[in-house]
Design a protein around this motif. Structure first.
Motif, PDB file in Angstrom:
ATOM      1  N   LEU A 141       5.909 -48.920  57.909  1.00  0.00           N
ATOM      2  CA  LEU A 141       4.584 -48.357  58.150  1.00  0.00           C
ATOM      3  C   LEU A 141       3.565 -48.910  57.158  1.00  0.00           C
ATOM      4  N   ASN A 142       3.983 -49.100  55.905  1.00  0.00           N
ATOM      5  CA  ASN A 142       3.098 -49.704  54.899  1.00  0.00           C
ATOM      6  C   ASN A 142       2.614 -51.076  55.367  1.00  0.00           C
ATOM      7  N   ASP A 143       3.545 -51.838  55.921  1.00  0.00           N
ATOM      8  CA  ASP A 143       3.209 -53.187  56.387  1.00  0.00           C
ATOM      9  C   ASP A 143       2.260 -53.133  57.595  1.00  0.00           C
ATOM     10  N   LYS A 144       2.524 -52.203  58.510  1.00  0.00           N
ATOM     11  CA  LYS A 144       1.712 -52.100  59.720  1.00  0.00           C
ATOM     12  C   LYS A 144       0.290 -51.625  59.420  1.00  0.00           C
ATOM     13  N   LEU A 145       0.174 -50.662  58.493  1.00  0.00           N
ATOM     14  CA  LEU A 145      -1.125 -50.045  58.228  1.00  0.00           C
ATOM     15  C   LEU A 145      -1.821 -50.621  56.998  1.00  0.00           C
ATOM     16  N   LYS A 146      -1.117 -51.511  56.280  1.00  0.00           N
ATOM     17  CA  LYS A 146      -1.665 -52.129  55.068  1.00  0.00           C
ATOM     18  C   LYS A 146      -2.070 -51.068  54.036  1.00  0.00           C
ATOM     19  N   ILE A 147      -1.175 -50.116  53.833  1.00  0.00           N
ATOM     20  CA  ILE A 147      -1.392 -49.085  52.821  1.00  0.00           C
ATOM     21  C   ILE A 147      -0.141 -48.968  51.968  1.00  0.00           C
ATOM     22  N   GLN A 148      -0.178 -48.081  50.969  1.00  0.00           N
ATOM     23  CA  GLN A 148       1.001 -47.827  50.140  1.00  0.00           C
ATOM     24  C   GLN A 148       1.282 -46.332  50.156  1.00  0.00           C
ATOM     25  N   ILE A 149       2.233 -45.939  50.994  1.00  0.00           N
ATOM     26  CA  ILE A 149       2.607 -44.523  51.087  1.00  0.00           C
ATOM     27  C   ILE A 149       3.432 -44.162  49.861  1.00  0.00           C
ATOM     28  N   PRO A 150       3.065 -43.100  49.129  1.00  0.00           N
ATOM     29  CA  PRO A 150       3.783 -42.747  47.895  1.00  0.00           C
ATOM     30  C   PRO A 150       5.216 -42.292  48.156  1.00  0.00           C
ATOM     31  N   GLU A 151       6.028 -42.414  47.114  1.00  0.00           N
ATOM     32  CA  GLU A 151       7.457 -42.124  47.224  1.00  0.00           C
ATOM     33  C   GLU A 151       7.732 -40.689  47.674  1.00  0.00           C
ATOM     34  N   GLY A 152       6.896 -39.755  47.211  1.00  0.00           N
ATOM     35  CA  GLY A 152       7.114 -38.356  47.575  1.00  0.00           C
ATOM     36  C   GLY A 152       7.086 -38.112  49.070  1.00  0.00           C
ATOM     37  N   GLU A 153       6.331 -38.936  49.779  1.00  0.00           N
ATOM     38  CA  GLU A 153       6.209 -38.768  51.227  1.00  0.00           C
ATOM     39  C   GLU A 153       7.525 -39.062  51.940  1.00  0.00           C
ATOM     40  N   ILE A 154       8.364 -39.901  51.329  1.00  0.00           N
ATOM     41  CA  ILE A 154       9.658 -40.237  51.936  1.00  0.00           C
ATOM     42  C   ILE A 154      10.492 -38.974  52.131  1.00  0.00           C
ATOM     43  N   GLY A 155      10.437 -38.081  51.144  1.00  0.00           N
ATOM     44  CA  GLY A 155      11.193 -36.832  51.241  1.00  0.00           C
ATOM     45  C   GLY A 155      10.730 -35.964  52.396  1.00  0.00           C
ATOM     46  N   PHE A 156       9.418 -35.875  52.595  1.00  0.00           N
ATOM     47  CA  PHE A 156       8.881 -35.077  53.708  1.00  0.00           C
ATOM     48  C   PHE A 156       9.323 -35.653  55.053  1.00  0.00           C
ATOM     49  N   ILE A 157       9.288 -36.987  55.174  1.00  0.00           N
ATOM     50  CA  ILE A 157       9.702 -37.631  56.428  1.00  0.00           C
ATOM     51  C   ILE A 157      11.188 -37.388  56.668  1.00  0.00           C
ATOM     52  N   ALA A 158      11.993 -37.471  55.606  1.00  0.00           N
ATOM     53  CA  ALA A 158      13.436 -37.232  55.727  1.00  0.00           C
ATOM     54  C   ALA A 158      13.715 -35.825  56.250  1.00  0.00           C
ATOM     55  N   LEU A 159      12.923 -34.841  55.809  1.00  0.00           N
ATOM     56  CA  LEU A 159      13.106 -33.467  56.289  1.00  0.00           C
ATOM     57  C   LEU A 159      12.755 -33.355  57.771  1.00  0.00           C
ATOM     58  N   HIS A 160      11.715 -34.048  58.209  1.00  0.00           N
ATOM     59  CA  HIS A 160      11.368 -34.064  59.645  1.00  0.00           C
ATOM     60  C   HIS A 160      12.520 -34.677  60.454  1.00  0.00           C
ATOM     61  N   ILE A 161      13.091 -35.757  59.945  1.00  0.00           N
ATOM     62  CA  ILE A 161      14.201 -36.413  60.649  1.00  0.00           C
ATOM     63  C   ILE A 161      15.396 -35.477  60.728  1.00  0.00           C
ATOM     64  N   HIS A 162      15.732 -34.833  59.601  1.00  0.00           N
ATOM     65  CA  HIS A 162      16.880 -33.918  59.590  1.00  0.00           C
ATOM     66  C   HIS A 162      16.645 -32.736  60.536  1.00  0.00           C
ATOM     67  N   SER A 163      15.428 -32.220  60.543  1.00  0.00           N
ATOM     68  CA  SER A 163      15.094 -31.111  61.435  1.00  0.00           C
ATOM     69  C   SER A 163      15.308 -31.501  62.891  1.00  0.00           C
ATOM     70  N   ALA A 164      14.859 -32.697  63.264  1.00  0.00           N
ATOM     71  CA  ALA A 164      14.994 -33.154  64.657  1.00  0.00           C
ATOM     72  C   ALA A 164      16.437 -33.465  65.013  1.00  0.00           C
ATOM     73  N   LEU A 165      17.211 -33.955  64.050  1.00  0.00           N
ATOM     74  CA  LEU A 165      18.623 -34.262  64.302  1.00  0.00           C
ATOM     75  C   LEU A 165      19.472 -33.002  64.435  1.00  0.00           C
ATOM     76  N   SER A 166      19.168 -32.002  63.605  1.00  0.00           N
ATOM     77  CA  SER A 166      19.999 -30.798  63.538  1.00  0.00           C
ATOM     78  C   SER A 166      19.485 -29.660  64.404  1.00  0.00           C
ATOM     79  N   ASN A 167      18.307 -29.868  65.046  1.00  0.00           N
ATOM     80  CA  ASN A 167      17.672 -28.805  65.831  1.00  0.00           C
ATOM     81  C   ASN A 167      17.410 -27.554  64.998  1.00  0.00           C
TER      82      ASN A 167
END
Length: 277
Positions: A141-167
């Motif tokens: 996404l950083n490459d596509k949008l030419k931005i630098q998403i901070p490391e903390g955001e990775i954790g939030f995305i991981a929780l969204h992924i886990h939520s969708a995987l585990s229902n």
């Protein structure tokens, strides 16, 4: 046959589906050149995501009022990559929840606002596969949008992924992650230590706490361990007493009983940590 009722943009259409009645279909280029009454080609059927739930449909349609089309297309690719990696269909709410979350995250980044995540490390330890994929996707996404998403955001995305995987509900997963962080604070305070977050014993403890909380929620209790419990109470009184303190906190927060056998497993994890200092 799947018949187009309304084209919302190049990536999203409302359609009549033979199995789900009226649905929102999401897929890269799905609405391009389409008009009401057109048939969605069968060869595209594997590429789109069906929002069956009426509330999810309305939330997604509302989301399209403020999220630009190019970002929606990126998120479709983003979510498809997650499903390909885990070889499964995700809970449909991820199309609303993750798109909305990342849209506003990117907006804050472009405004120069900081994004903090005090539970990032605990999330990485609890859900390593989700976190690793979230990290890959952030780089993409950083490459596509030419931005630098901070490391903390990775954790939030991981929780969204886990939520969708585990229902599981995202708010519940967040509460459990915060509870684990609170339990770690109690451990450090009672054992008068600062835990090395790189220590393998810490990794095992965090994962155990997450699994314990999930077992308590589902009522999947462990076998009775009365004999071993007596031995540990005698051999490791500090860690044994602390294990019961942690269990009471979990019981209060989750409002569900915690099995006595948990004191055995917690004591063993705590003792390994205590011994390593």
């Amino acid at each position: 046959m799947i018949i187009v009722k309304k084209v919302l943009n190049n990536n999203v259409i409302i359609a009549e589906h033979p199995n789900y009645d009226e649905v929102v279909l999401i897929g890269k280029g799905l609405g391009f050149g389409k008009k009401q009454g057109d048939v969605v080609a069968s060869e595209r059927a594997e590429k789109f995501f069906v929002l069956k739930d009426a509330d999810e449909q309305q939330q997604y349609i509302h989301l399209l009022e403020y999220v630009d089309e190019s970002f929606v297309g990126l998120m479709n690719d983003f979510i498809e990559r997650i499903e390909d990696r885990f070889n499964t269909r995700l809970n449909e709410h991820i199309h609303v929840g993750l798109t909305d979350h990342l849209f506003f995250a990117v907006k804050r980044i472009n405004q120069g606002l900081d994004i903090r995540n005090p539970f990032r490390h605990e999330t990485e330890l609890a859900y390593p596969k989700e976190y690793a994929l979230a990290n890959e996707l952030v780089e993409w996404l950083n490459d596509k949008l030419k931005i630098q998403i901070p490391e903390g955001e990775i954790g939030f995305i991981a929780l969204h992924i886990h939520s969708a995987l585990s229902n599981r509900d995202l708010a519940e997963i967040n509460r459990h992650t915060q509870l684990v962080a609170e339990l770690i604070d109690i451990i450090e305070e009672n054992l008068k230590l600062t835990i090395d977050k790189r220590d393998m014993n810490y990794l095992r403890l965090v994962r155990h706490l997450h699994h314990t909380i999930e077992r308590i929620q589902t009522g999947n209790y462990m076998e009775n361990q009365d004999e071993l419990k007596k031995v540990l109470q005698s051999e490791y009184p500090i860690c044994y007493t602390l294990s019961w303190k942690l269990m009471k906190v979990m019981q209060q927060k989750l409002r569900k009983p915690v099995p006595d056998a948990e004191s055995v497993y917690l004591t063993l994890h705590l003792q390994r940590l205590y011994k390593s200092i």
